[in-house]
Design a protein around this motif. Structure first.
Motif, PDB file in Angstrom:
ATOM      1  N   ILE A   1       0.841  -1.205   0.000  1.00 63.32           N
ATOM      2  CA  ILE A   1       0.000   0.000   0.000  1.00 63.32           C
ATOM      3  C   ILE A   1       0.874   1.254   0.000  1.00 63.32           C
ATOM      4  O   ILE A   1       0.618   2.215  -0.721  1.00 63.32           O
ATOM      5  CB  ILE A   1      -0.953  -0.002   1.221  1.00 63.32           C
ATOM      6  CG1 ILE A   1      -2.019  -1.095   1.050  1.00 63.32           C
ATOM      7  CG2 ILE A   1      -1.619   1.366   1.394  1.00 63.32           C
ATOM      8  CD1 ILE A   1      -2.926  -1.283   2.261  1.00 63.32           C
TER       9      ILE A   1
ATOM     10  N   ARG B   1       0.736   4.165  -2.761  1.00 67.32           N
ATOM     11  CA  ARG B   1       0.382   5.551  -2.463  1.00 67.32           C
ATOM     12  C   ARG B   1       1.520   6.511  -2.808  1.00 67.32           C
ATOM     13  O   ARG B   1       1.276   7.656  -3.213  1.00 67.32           O
ATOM     14  CB  ARG B   1      -0.060   5.697  -1.010  1.00 67.32           C
ATOM     15  CG  ARG B   1      -1.513   5.200  -0.825  1.00 67.32           C
ATOM     16  CD  ARG B   1      -1.930   5.088   0.612  1.00 67.32           C
ATOM     17  NE  ARG B   1      -1.701   6.287   1.360  1.00 67.32           N
ATOM     18  CZ  ARG B   1      -2.589   7.254   1.564  1.00 67.32           C
ATOM     19  NH1 ARG B   1      -3.791   7.140   1.055  1.00 67.32           N
ATOM     20  NH2 ARG B   1      -2.289   8.304   2.278  1.00 67.32           N
TER      21      ARG B   1
ATOM     22  N   ILE C   1     -16.363  -1.932  -4.212  1.00 68.26           N
ATOM     23  CA  ILE C   1     -16.449  -0.514  -4.537  1.00 68.26           C
ATOM     24  C   ILE C   1     -17.033  -0.367  -5.936  1.00 68.26           C
ATOM     25  O   ILE C   1     -16.592  -1.037  -6.865  1.00 68.26           O
ATOM     26  CB  ILE C   1     -15.058   0.151  -4.454  1.00 68.26           C
ATOM     27  CG1 ILE C   1     -14.459  -0.010  -3.061  1.00 68.26           C
ATOM     28  CG2 ILE C   1     -15.132   1.628  -4.850  1.00 68.26           C
ATOM     29  CD1 ILE C   1     -15.221   0.648  -1.944  1.00 68.26           C
TER      30      ILE C   1
ATOM     31  N   ASP D   1     -13.248   9.405  -7.274  1.00 72.78           N
ATOM     32  CA  ASP D   1     -13.515   9.718  -5.867  1.00 72.78           C
ATOM     33  C   ASP D   1     -13.012  11.139  -5.599  1.00 72.78           C
ATOM     34  O   ASP D   1     -11.819  11.414  -5.735  1.00 72.78           O
ATOM     35  CB  ASP D   1     -12.775   8.712  -4.976  1.00 72.78           C
ATOM     36  CG  ASP D   1     -12.993   8.959  -3.490  1.00 72.78           C
ATOM     37  OD1 ASP D   1     -13.402  10.070  -3.118  1.00 72.78           O
ATOM     38  OD2 ASP D   1     -12.728   8.039  -2.698  1.00 72.78           O
TER      39      ASP D   1
ATOM     40  N   GLN E   1      -9.823  11.809  -3.110  1.00 69.26           N
ATOM     41  CA  GLN E   1      -8.410  11.426  -3.258  1.00 69.26           C
ATOM     42  C   GLN E   1      -7.926  11.769  -4.660  1.00 69.26           C
ATOM     43  O   GLN E   1      -8.697  11.797  -5.612  1.00 69.26           O
ATOM     44  CB  GLN E   1      -8.182   9.954  -2.920  1.00 69.26           C
ATOM     45  CG  GLN E   1      -8.859   8.949  -3.834  1.00 69.26           C
ATOM     46  CD  GLN E   1      -8.504   7.509  -3.462  1.00 69.26           C
ATOM     47  OE1 GLN E   1      -7.901   7.242  -2.434  1.00 69.26           O
ATOM     48  NE2 GLN E   1      -8.875   6.574  -4.318  1.00 69.26           N
TER      49      GLN E   1
ATOM     50  N   ASP F   1      -9.900  -6.783  -2.579  1.00 69.77           N
ATOM     51  CA  ASP F   1     -11.036  -6.040  -2.032  1.00 69.77           C
ATOM     52  C   ASP F   1     -10.554  -5.028  -0.992  1.00 69.77           C
ATOM     53  O   ASP F   1     -11.070  -3.915  -0.912  1.00 69.77           O
ATOM     54  CB  ASP F   1     -12.033  -7.005  -1.367  1.00 69.77           C
ATOM     55  CG  ASP F   1     -12.887  -7.772  -2.368  1.00 69.77           C
ATOM     56  OD1 ASP F   1     -13.417  -7.130  -3.293  1.00 69.77           O
ATOM     57  OD2 ASP F   1     -13.010  -8.996  -2.227  1.00 69.77           O
ATOM     58  N   VAL F   2      -9.574  -5.440  -0.199  1.00 70.13           N
ATOM     59  CA  VAL F   2      -9.043  -4.529   0.818  1.00 70.13           C
ATOM     60  C   VAL F   2      -8.418  -3.309   0.129  1.00 70.13           C
ATOM     61  O   VAL F   2      -8.686  -2.163   0.494  1.00 70.13           O
ATOM     62  CB  VAL F   2      -8.001  -5.241   1.719  1.00 70.13           C
ATOM     63  CG1 VAL F   2      -7.393  -4.267   2.723  1.00 70.13           C
ATOM     64  CG2 VAL F   2      -8.636  -6.432   2.440  1.00 70.13           C
TER      65      VAL F   2
ATOM     66  N   ALA G   1     -11.184  -1.202  -1.325  1.00 72.74           N
ATOM     67  CA  ALA G   1     -11.884  -0.424  -0.293  1.00 72.74           C
ATOM     68  C   ALA G   1     -11.049   0.765   0.149  1.00 72.74           C
ATOM     69  O   ALA G   1     -11.573   1.847   0.411  1.00 72.74           O
ATOM     70  CB  ALA G   1     -12.213  -1.309   0.906  1.00 72.74           C
ATOM     71  N   SER G   2      -9.733   0.573   0.206  1.00 68.25           N
ATOM     72  CA  SER G   2      -8.905   1.670   0.697  1.00 68.25           C
ATOM     73  C   SER G   2      -8.461   2.601  -0.431  1.00 68.25           C
ATOM     74  O   SER G   2      -7.714   3.544  -0.206  1.00 68.25           O
ATOM     75  CB  SER G   2      -7.715   1.134   1.502  1.00 68.25           C
ATOM     76  OG  SER G   2      -6.865   0.388   0.689  1.00 68.25           O
ATOM     77  N   GLY G   3      -8.934   2.358  -1.647  1.00 72.40           N
ATOM     78  CA  GLY G   3      -8.791   3.339  -2.723  1.00 72.40           C
ATOM     79  C   GLY G   3      -7.590   3.190  -3.636  1.00 72.40           C
ATOM     80  O   GLY G   3      -7.345   4.035  -4.487  1.00 72.40           O
ATOM     81  N   GLN G   4      -6.802   2.116  -3.458  1.00 74.94           N
ATOM     82  CA  GLN G   4      -5.607   2.006  -4.284  1.00 74.94           C
ATOM     83  C   GLN G   4      -5.832   1.361  -5.651  1.00 74.94           C
ATOM     84  O   GLN G   4      -5.099   1.634  -6.584  1.00 74.94           O
ATOM     85  CB  GLN G   4      -4.505   1.224  -3.550  1.00 74.94           C
ATOM     86  CG  GLN G   4      -3.731   2.062  -2.557  1.00 74.94           C
ATOM     87  CD  GLN G   4      -4.431   2.094  -1.231  1.00 74.94           C
ATOM     88  OE1 GLN G   4      -4.786   1.074  -0.675  1.00 74.94           O
ATOM     89  NE2 GLN G   4      -4.669   3.288  -0.726  1.00 74.94           N
TER      90      GLN G   4
ATOM     91  N   VAL H   1     -12.252  -4.718   5.011  1.00 75.13           N
ATOM     92  CA  VAL H   1     -13.057  -4.037   3.997  1.00 75.13           C
ATOM     93  C   VAL H   1     -14.182  -3.244   4.659  1.00 75.13           C
ATOM     94  O   VAL H   1     -14.406  -2.079   4.337  1.00 75.13           O
ATOM     95  CB  VAL H   1     -13.622  -5.057   2.979  1.00 75.13           C
ATOM     96  CG1 VAL H   1     -14.712  -4.427   2.134  1.00 75.13           C
ATOM     97  CG2 VAL H   1     -12.504  -5.592   2.091  1.00 75.13           C
TER      98      VAL H   1
ATOM     99  N   ILE I   1     -12.676  -0.228   6.808  1.00 77.01           N
ATOM    100  CA  ILE I   1     -12.104   0.822   5.953  1.00 77.01           C
ATOM    101  C   ILE I   1     -13.206   1.550   5.195  1.00 77.01           C
ATOM    102  O   ILE I   1     -13.208   2.781   5.077  1.00 77.01           O
ATOM    103  CB  ILE I   1     -11.068   0.212   4.966  1.00 77.01           C
ATOM    104  CG1 ILE I   1      -9.823  -0.257   5.729  1.00 77.01           C
ATOM    105  CG2 ILE I   1     -10.685   1.220   3.892  1.00 77.01           C
ATOM    106  CD1 ILE I   1      -8.797  -0.994   4.870  1.00 77.01           C
TER     107      ILE I   1
ATOM    108  N   ARG J   1     -13.898   5.512   5.335  1.00 75.76           N
ATOM    109  CA  ARG J   1     -13.821   6.390   4.157  1.00 75.76           C
ATOM    110  C   ARG J   1     -15.145   7.087   3.875  1.00 75.76           C
ATOM    111  O   ARG J   1     -15.169   8.229   3.406  1.00 75.76           O
ATOM    112  CB  ARG J   1     -13.313   5.615   2.943  1.00 75.76           C
ATOM    113  CG  ARG J   1     -11.789   5.418   3.026  1.00 75.76           C
ATOM    114  CD  ARG J   1     -11.237   4.479   1.980  1.00 75.76           C
ATOM    115  NE  ARG J   1     -11.638   4.823   0.643  1.00 75.76           N
ATOM    116  CZ  ARG J   1     -10.948   5.579  -0.215  1.00 75.76           C
ATOM    117  NH1 ARG J   1      -9.789   6.066   0.170  1.00 75.76           N
ATOM    118  NH2 ARG J   1     -11.392   5.819  -1.422  1.00 75.76           N
TER     119      ARG J   1
ATOM    120  N   ASN K   1      -2.805  14.518  -1.097  1.00 77.90           N
ATOM    121  CA  ASN K   1      -3.537  13.678  -2.039  1.00 77.90           C
ATOM    122  C   ASN K   1      -4.813  13.060  -1.492  1.00 77.90           C
ATOM    123  O   ASN K   1      -5.412  12.203  -2.134  1.00 77.90           O
ATOM    124  CB  ASN K   1      -2.615  12.578  -2.576  1.00 77.90           C
ATOM    125  CG  ASN K   1      -1.544  13.150  -3.475  1.00 77.90           C
ATOM    126  OD1 ASN K   1      -1.825  14.058  -4.270  1.00 77.90           O
ATOM    127  ND2 ASN K   1      -0.325  12.677  -3.333  1.00 77.90           N
ATOM    128  N   GLN K   2      -5.189  13.448  -0.279  1.00 77.33           N
ATOM    129  CA  GLN K   2      -6.501  12.976   0.192  1.00 77.33           C
ATOM    130  C   GLN K   2      -7.155  14.041   1.053  1.00 77.33           C
ATOM    131  O   GLN K   2      -6.479  14.842   1.696  1.00 77.33           O
ATOM    132  CB  GLN K   2      -6.392  11.635   0.930  1.00 77.33           C
ATOM    133  CG  GLN K   2      -5.608  11.662   2.226  1.00 77.33           C
ATOM    134  CD  GLN K   2      -5.637  10.300   2.937  1.00 77.33           C
ATOM    135  OE1 GLN K   2      -6.108   9.310   2.392  1.00 77.33           O
ATOM    136  NE2 GLN K   2      -5.150  10.256   4.160  1.00 77.33           N
TER     137      GLN K   2
END
Lengths: 470, 470
Positions: free
Chosen positions: A69, A73, A98, A105, A108, A134-135, A138-141, B66, B69, B73, B107-108
């Motif tokens: 991650i 980022r 998502i 989004d 971000q 999925d993780v 969910a965290s946007g990466q 998931v 988070i 978010r 960036n966020q």
């Protein structure tokens, strides 16, 4: 002429976390993942496309999550505007957690969006059947797509992207068990939804993560099942890097195949010993071109098969010590120079090479303890001290011998990894033996049992058997 | 007069993922976590402060990641500007993976930053000694602080925040084994760095996640070890919600203690049966005020201890059936109405109550099978069907009895959870028995062994023993 620049990292596997507990090789996958992300940035690509196995484990360690991650980022976020319009219906992500692309989004700033299917290593598993992707989604990466929930009848909706005059439709099939997908494809039960308005004008990519090579005990996907309207297949899963687009060998088909291969050698076999590359795909209307880029952080890996016939020596039986000595010299004088040539000068390229010498023995008694061999002679000089040498039976009457002491642990691992020796191949011997009425399977059939066992072994998924029974 | 609004969710535990495999209670922790985040937003707090145990498991399932988070978010991101200036040196995060507060990341867009220490449930563990909070920190959702790496000599740097005239210094001590921290504190080996320039003008909060109550077999943190300059202690770990600020009972001390307790009942004991609340802390200069807010999504939970002496019946011995019947009626007529009163009308509040009736038996033969009892009479009407009743020994000569059959599994679980029965308490019986020379510990001492075993049991951390030996 070429307008879109897509960064292709179909790349069966970033395999983040591979060998993460190995004191020597722990950083290899992360170093190369970083190089790939930095290359994407340097090439100013429109997006990054992954063909599955971003992670080596279905449940990556928390340490692995943090590293992956953090790298993402650091590299994919930023102010650079994105020129690629996402024009699909949002239900293209209906099977993901998502429901939209991460760069829409408002909270971000993504500059280099990643699109990924899952592979056989990071598919949904464990409680809640949730993938590591999925993780990350969910965290946007990442944008995680191609998840097939209904495995009786697969309906594929493409990701639709536009940039100027180029229109791209990307169909993703996240890894499905090869036997199952082959059956569905052969039966015509995989349906592709065409892009709206003038479907012919879209450049169509299919990303999948399945067997391409023929292997015993399992199925592979045949070119004849790929629909005619597909222009390019990004073929994940296979480890060998065949980045140069190849036209399908099926004379009936017109599509090209790019097989990015695994950026880090995950099994020390011949196919992994070729140069590792990634590609930047440029598409204009229905034409495409691929720039190949060599990865420079990959640890040197020399694979060599040697028949001891060539060594021209006359050792007596039971002289493994002398034989060991010859092997040591061969590695030092013949293989090390090859590894040396693979150094690129990249500051993050690891220097200790991976060496795999596969010795075809003429004489069984020449075998020696390969683990001790590595420790004694190559401590601190190779990255894979304990499995430098494997023995292959080349001596006479091999077919009639019942003992197979010559398959050592490292070989076995390769066999397992390359699917030559899967639960599917072993199970019949156990369960279908005639004398063995008691062991006949009652709740699950052979295939279901094998799938669950494989899931348990490969993914440490304790709920696999329960899930399969349900 | 009051200027800063801090949302306090010191809250020993959000315990996301608690009972996630329970078909009835799986969503409880997530529902309440969502309510807490929404309350923070509605109250327009400056930030959210967590006192550890955001997760129930040291390695949360991917499904749990998931969900947690996604909730974060959805609720903490947005355009609202943040008025609180972060004025610490960045090395306040020196032991965390991310070296800055997440709302300074260009960036966020974070509107409601979360600051958290870890608890005993989500502390660093497994390969790479990485906490689930590191994952959330790497992916930008939380600011993880108070990680003590040097456990011989703890040096605490405060998080420094300013808003208008109010200046806040927050010292965090992420969970350390109680025995160890108590020893360090008693020896004066915990050092607090004072805020720069006029230290007296800062309002100083200490957040910790340790035993406060006295329990056998372990240590707790005593008020006398908290330094005089601390104004307020946010005490995590303890489950009972004592949200109203209490002045320290130590006559030498002036600080207040807020013990937010666990928002979701994680063990069905008396302390968890009180109303669950969170608080919004307002600080102006050196004064503070706490608004208490009742949580409305918490599942009704009635705990009741009943001595069967009060039941005034004359059953013969060996009539558990009749006794069972009385218990059933008691629950229906006396406890259900209490649970009914706890319904708040919140659409996400689960309706099936948790019921725990602790029966003090006069007669051992009155015991019955409590699991069957729940299944027969309370299927679909309570949330904890299998452990509604526990028995307590109240009959004569209890002290001399050797059998303890009356401690059932549910009771045992409570005991374990409330630290009354830890490896520390059990181990001496095994290892220090005089006859047992062979079992004497040689590599690890008792304390180290217990720590590793606890880590293995509670956190499924297979590397715990190895790590401890190193």
């Amino acid at each position: 002429m070429l307008e879109n620049v897509l960064f292709l990292r179909g790349l069966e596997t970033c395999r983040n976390g591979f060998h993460e507990k190995d004191p020597i090789r722990a950083d290899d996958s992360f170093n190369t993942f970083e190089e790939i992300l930095q290359t994407a940035k340097r090439q100013d690509v429109d997006f990054i496309l992954l063909g599955g196995d971003l992670f080596h484990d279905a449940k990556p360690s928390q340490s692995c999550y943090v590293r992956a991650i953090t790298l993402m980022r650091e590299n994919i976020m930023g102010d650079k505007p994105i020129d690629v319009a996402f024009v699909s219906d949002k239900d293209v992500f209906q099977n993901s957690v998502i429901g939209d692309v991460n760069y829409q989004d408002p909270n971000q700033n993504v500059s280099y969006p990643i699109f990924s299917i899952h592979g056989n290593h990071d598919d949904p598993s464990g409680f809640g059947r949730t993938s590591a992707l999925d993780v990350l989604s969910a965290s946007g990466q990442i944008n995680y797509f191609g998840v097939c929930k209904d495995l009786m009848n697969i309906r594929l909706k493409p990701i639709l992207l536009r940039k100027g005059k180029s229109k791209l439709a990307i169909y993703g099939i996240s890894h499905v068990r090869d036997e199952r997908l082959a059956r569905l494809m052969a039966a015509g039960s995989v349906n592709y939804e065409l892009p709206p308005s003038n479907p012919d004008s879209w450049f169509k990519i299919l990303v999948l993560h399945q067997n391409r090579a023929v292997r015993t005990g399992t199925k592979h996907i045949e070119d004849k099942w790929i629909p005619d309207f597909i222009d390019l297949v990004i073929w994940g899963h296979e480890h060998e890097c065949l980045i140069t687009p190849q036209k399908s060998l099926d004379p009936q088909k017109d599509f090209y195949i790019i097989q990015p291969g695994s950026p880090v050698a995950t099994s020390l076999c011949e196919a992994e010993a070729v140069e590792k590359k990634i590609g930047v795909l440029k598409v204009f209307s229905k034409q495409f071109h691929l720039d190949e880029i060599k990865l420079e952080t990959v640890r040197p890996f020399v694979f060599h098969t040697e028949s001891t016939k060539n060594w021209n020596f006359a050792l007596k039986r039971n002289q493994p010590k002398e034989f060991e000595d010859l092997a040591r010299k061969f590695i030092k004088t013949r293989l090390f120079p090859l590894a040396q040539k693979m150094l690129t000068g990249h500051p993050k390229q690891p220097k200790l090479p991976l060496i795999r010498l596969r010795l075809e023995l003429e004489e069984k008694s020449h075998q020696f303890n390969t683990i001790r061999f590595g420790q004694q002679h190559f401590n601190d000089t190779v990255g894979n001290m304990s499995d430098i040498i494997t023995f292959k039976q080349a001596f006479a009457n091999r077919a009639t011998r019942k003992d197979n002491v010559l398959i050592d642990a490292a070989d076995l691992e390769d066999l397992l990894d390359t699917s030559e020796m899967k639960a599917e191949a072993l199970a019949p011997k156990f369960f279908e033996h005639e004398d063995n009425e008691k062991k006949k399977l009652k709740v699950l059939g052979m295939a279901g049992m094998c799938e669950a066992v494989t899931c348990f072994i490969e993914k440490d998924d304790k709920g696999a058997l329960n899930a399969m029974i349900k």
